[in-house]
Design an enzyme around this catalytic site. Sequence first.
Site, PDB file in Angstrom:
ATOM      1  CG  HIS A 123      32.177 -48.308  24.261  1.00 15.71           C
ATOM      2  ND1 HIS A 123      32.714 -49.525  24.491  1.00 15.71           N
ATOM      3  CD2 HIS A 123      33.591 -47.500  24.890  1.00 15.71           C
ATOM      4  CE1 HIS A 123      33.845 -49.545  24.910  1.00 15.71           C
ATOM      5  NE2 HIS A 123      34.439 -48.501  25.227  1.00 15.71           N
TER       6      HIS A 123
ATOM      7  CG  ASN B 270      39.007 -45.450  30.238  1.00 12.74           C
ATOM      8  OD1 ASN B 270      37.937 -44.973  30.174  1.00 12.74           O
ATOM      9  ND2 ASN B 270      39.856 -45.960  29.360  1.00 12.74           N
TER      10      ASN B 270
ATOM     11  CG  ASN C 164      42.624 -52.501  23.407  1.00 12.91           C
ATOM     12  OD1 ASN C 164      41.834 -53.614  23.506  1.00 12.91           O
ATOM     13  ND2 ASN C 164      43.295 -52.390  24.486  1.00 12.91           N
TER      14      ASN C 164
ATOM     15  CG  ASP D 262      36.238 -48.028  21.900  1.00 16.66           C
ATOM     16  OD1 ASP D 262      36.351 -47.356  23.135  1.00 16.66           O
ATOM     17  OD2 ASP D 262      37.151 -48.766  21.900  1.00 16.66           O
TER      18      ASP D 262
ATOM     19  CG  HIS E  89      44.408 -41.013  22.163  1.00 19.76           C
ATOM     20  ND1 HIS E  89      44.859 -41.106  23.458  1.00 19.76           N
ATOM     21  CD2 HIS E  89      44.014 -42.292  21.732  1.00 19.76           C
ATOM     22  CE1 HIS E  89      44.535 -42.338  23.941  1.00 19.76           C
ATOM     23  NE2 HIS E  89      43.916 -42.990  22.930  1.00 19.76           N
TER      24      HIS E  89
END
Length: 460
Positions: free
Chosen positions: A64, A98, A307, A334, A338
């Site tokens: 992930h 995504n 999240n 995960d 950013h």
Amino acid sequence: MNSLLLTGGRVIDPANQFDAVADVLILNGKISAVGKNLSAKAPKEIERFDASGKILCPGLIDLHVHFREPGQTVKENIASGTAAAARGGFTSVVCMPNTSPAIDNAGTVALIHERAAQADGVNVFVTGAITKNIAGEELAPIGSLKNAGVVAITDDGHCIQDNELMRRACEYAKMFGLPVMDHCQDYSLVTDGVMHEGYWSTALGLRGWPAAGEEMIVARNILLAELTGTKIHCQHLSAAGSVALIREAKKRGVPVSGEACPHHFTLTDAAVAGSDKFWGNDGKSLAQSQAGQLPEWPSYDTNFKMNPPLRSARDREAILEGLADGTIEILCSDHAPHCDYEKEVEFDYAPFGITGLETELALSLMQLVQTKRISLADLIAKFTVNPARLLNLKKGTLSVGADADVTVIDPDAEWIFHAGDSASKSKNSPYFGWTLKGRAVATLVAGRMIWSEQMAALAV
């Protein structure tokens, strides 16, 4: 060519239930032999690596990660993401779809494979979107995605709210032998929440995100897995109720599974307040969230915004218990990079997510093995054979003839995680400055050393 003899390490291969001091012989990128005193079997000219005092295990797999390519490469790209993975000890990663555009067609899958080949390091596997543009409205061409080489489908970052659509996705996925991975979030319950709904959201004046917003979709997925027979994997579990639901479902033989990320079992929602009274970095008393006095100047540090969100001490303990009893079979990061300017805003407006590839092994060792919650072999299984089985990857083993993907770990190495040492383009980690214990010291893919401490030292 891609041949090496690793000597004297503790070899842990959960896929073969092997745990002993031994040598690992790699010839032409494949595992040739695992056993004692292999020097006599090895060609005289072969390079040797002394692994005494180290752990030798199958190459770690992170199922992930977000590498932001295509479309968001200012945050990360496949080259920088795989460099961070190698530094963290990971030989295989699984990219989420995504991106921009989303990975919802065969052409974008081919692009990812091409960029991964150019990076020439860590194995990069790809997931395809469940729905077109990850919009949750119309199914993506699942058969075409399978033919293009995806290993699973997911709308990660989003969650399909239409239960009928999710059912049809599961049925198609089963036809093509693909597991479904789901980001569990009920939008009607979560609404515009930015942190866990509880004491600290009230004290800090931030909109709450109830644990039921995750648990509701976990329950939905269990029902659909039971109905369709499709393997459904619940991503980044954070809530106690989710663990309880999956534990009960697995006892009934429902094909459902779950994963956990280190931030959800090393931190709690108290960390958003930013007081050392409520969270620490000693590996034992991490983030013991209790209702107490609010710090005079709460930090609202957006590096603690993810999240699903950091949750209560009760939820954190439930995740640890789920990992210990086998309810949660897989560990992952995960990894969600950013840019600084995106995170350096008010908490409400910052994007969700943190980086994690370079710290997850150490944090997992500290919280799970060093506290004696699970064995070292169990930890390695959660990073190797378990994700490989879920996604039907020919990885996660040191069996003779297997690809020689190997991670060398020093479980006793103490180190401080500095931003300047990170290979990721982005620096949105809450763990900078932490003293950690345990790390990868060498990462081999197909018998080739793609990263090691010595290589890093020479590059300085």
